[in-house]
Scaffold this active site. Structure first.
Site, PDB file in Angstrom:
ATOM      1  N   GLU A 127      42.285  24.531  28.669  1.00  0.00           N
ATOM      2  CA  GLU A 127      43.281  23.499  28.961  1.00  0.00           C
ATOM      3  C   GLU A 127      44.422  23.554  27.941  1.00  0.00           C
ATOM      4  OE1 GLU A 127      41.085  19.648  29.205  1.00  0.00           O
ATOM      5  OE2 GLU A 127      39.372  20.993  28.970  1.00  0.00           O
ATOM      6  N   HIS A 184      41.959  11.438  28.888  1.00  0.00           N
ATOM      7  CA  HIS A 184      42.572  11.938  30.126  1.00  0.00           C
ATOM      8  C   HIS A 184      43.280  10.861  30.955  1.00  0.00           C
ATOM      9  CE1 HIS A 184      41.026  15.765  29.205  1.00  0.00           C
ATOM     10  NE2 HIS A 184      39.886  15.739  29.860  1.00  0.00           N
ATOM     11  N   HIS A 222      43.020  20.750  34.604  1.00  0.00           N
ATOM     12  CA  HIS A 222      41.640  20.712  34.122  1.00  0.00           C
ATOM     13  C   HIS A 222      40.725  21.535  35.032  1.00  0.00           C
ATOM     14  CE1 HIS A 222      37.969  19.106  32.340  1.00  0.00           C
ATOM     15  NE2 HIS A 222      38.691  18.412  31.463  1.00  0.00           N
TER      16      HIS A 222
END
Length: 359
Positions: A322, A110, A184
């Site tokens: 996601e 991420h 997210h």
């Protein structure tokens, strides 16, 4: 804009360096609301209707900014430069090797140690009217988290229907790079503070294949696996928890569901998933133009932080859907490409559409 019918703006908090974190509220019909904060371009709240005419916040998060600052849990955040994982934080581009910080076991996750979810985005525009919207921007300098190229990102949240939130992201670079962005949000369609597990939520995913992973959540060196005959088959609606405790290698590796489903969207917006809560009969349809959908059943939520209403956030309190390019794609030429070159525009479009199921 404060006080207008469809949109409001206020200060949600303050960073340690004194910069203000703003909150923008976008309103649809009835009581539908999307509340966005500029820190991490976070969906701080999403207020959606239920079958009895009530409205609840359906995403995990915090009531005050201090919670977002104290713990990095990606609650509602925009993540990048690269959503999901890159094996060992390494990739090559045009013969040049790049080493990213690793922050998830041996892998980069991420965006690394200080990703887009920790940045203060700039409000570039606010639109009132029938489809209220806010546009946020962030400019990531060349070398940030060791990614090549200056990346200019433009993100627009827009209410596009009675109870529908559209997310459009664009990115441009000044030299070859990789990019993969997503939102997210952690969803519980019974309500973020309901205390009801998402294991009874019924999930449908329009995908015939998924990516099998190793114990560090990196895709295995094999083609996508068929979902048929496995606990990963959600082509027809099934409860999230129906098979989650089966003794299956992939459920062990993910500690539940934490896998990318292969959508094959070819850049066109289409329905990817449907989630339904049995008590409220609240339904969310997710449409996207992305080639993958990460289905994450909240396996690592462990009660170490509290969320809205002061309640501890525990395993299966919420789940993520996601949309993004497949994980570790910079190292997998057989996967959809995350490469972005100067002159090109990265485009990500996702729509969250809420409704209710008839009795």
């Amino acid at each position: 804009m404060a006080g207008s019918k469809k949109i409001e703006q206020d200060v949600f908090g303050t960073l340690p360096d004194g910069r203000k974190v703003e909150r923008i509220v976008l309103r649809g019909e009835g009581g539908f609301e999307a509340r966005i904060i500029t820190h991490g371009a976070v969906i701080q709240a999403l207020i959606a209707p239920d079958a009895k005419g009530g409205y609840d916040d359906v995403v995990l998060g915090h009531d005050a900014f201090a919670g977002y600052l104290a713990e990095r849990k990606f609650l509602g955040a925009t993540v990048g430069r690269y959503a999901n994982r890159i094996a060992k934080g390494q990739f090559s581009l045009d013969g040049e090797s790049f080493q990213l910080p690793v922050n998830n076991g041996p892998n980069a996750l991420h965006g690394g140690l200080d990703g887009f979810d920790r940045k203060l985005w700039v409000i570039a525009g606010i639109e009132d009217g029938a489809e209220p919207a806010v546009t946020l921007t962030y400019s990531s300098p060349h070398g940030e988290e060791n990614y090549p190229g200056k990346l200019d990102v433009r993100l627009t949240y827009r209410v596009t229907g009675r109870a529908e939130l559209s997310l459009m992201m664009e990115a441009r670079t000044d030299r070859p790079t990789v990019v993969n962005l997503t939102n997210h949000s952690f969803f519980n369609l019974e309500g973020a503070t309901s205390g009801v597990s998402i294991l009874d939520h019924k999930l449908t995913v329009d995908a015939e294949h998924f990516l099998a992973i190793d114990p560090t959540a990196i895709p295995l060196p094999e083609p996508p696996r068929a979902v048929a005959g496995t606990p990963f088959d959600f082509r027809d609606a099934k409860a999230v928890g129906a098979r989650i405790r089966e003794s299956h290698e992939q459920l062990r590796n993910g500690r539940g569901y934490d896998h990318t489903y292969c959508l094959g969207r070819d850049g066109k917006l289409a329905l990817a998933a449907r989630l339904e809560a049995p008590r409220s009969r609240r339904v969310m349809e997710l449409l996207t133009n992305q080639p993958g959908l990460q289905v994450y059943s909240g396996n690592y939520l462990d009660g170490t932080i509290s969320g809205k209403g002061g309640k501890l956030i525990r395993q299966s309190d919420a789940m993520c859907l996601e949309p993004h390019i497949w994980p570790d794609a910079p190292n997998r030429p057989d996967f959809p490409s995350p490469r972005l070159d100067p002159g090109q525009v990265y485009r990500h479009h996702t729509v969250y559409r809420f409704g209710v199921r008839a009795p």
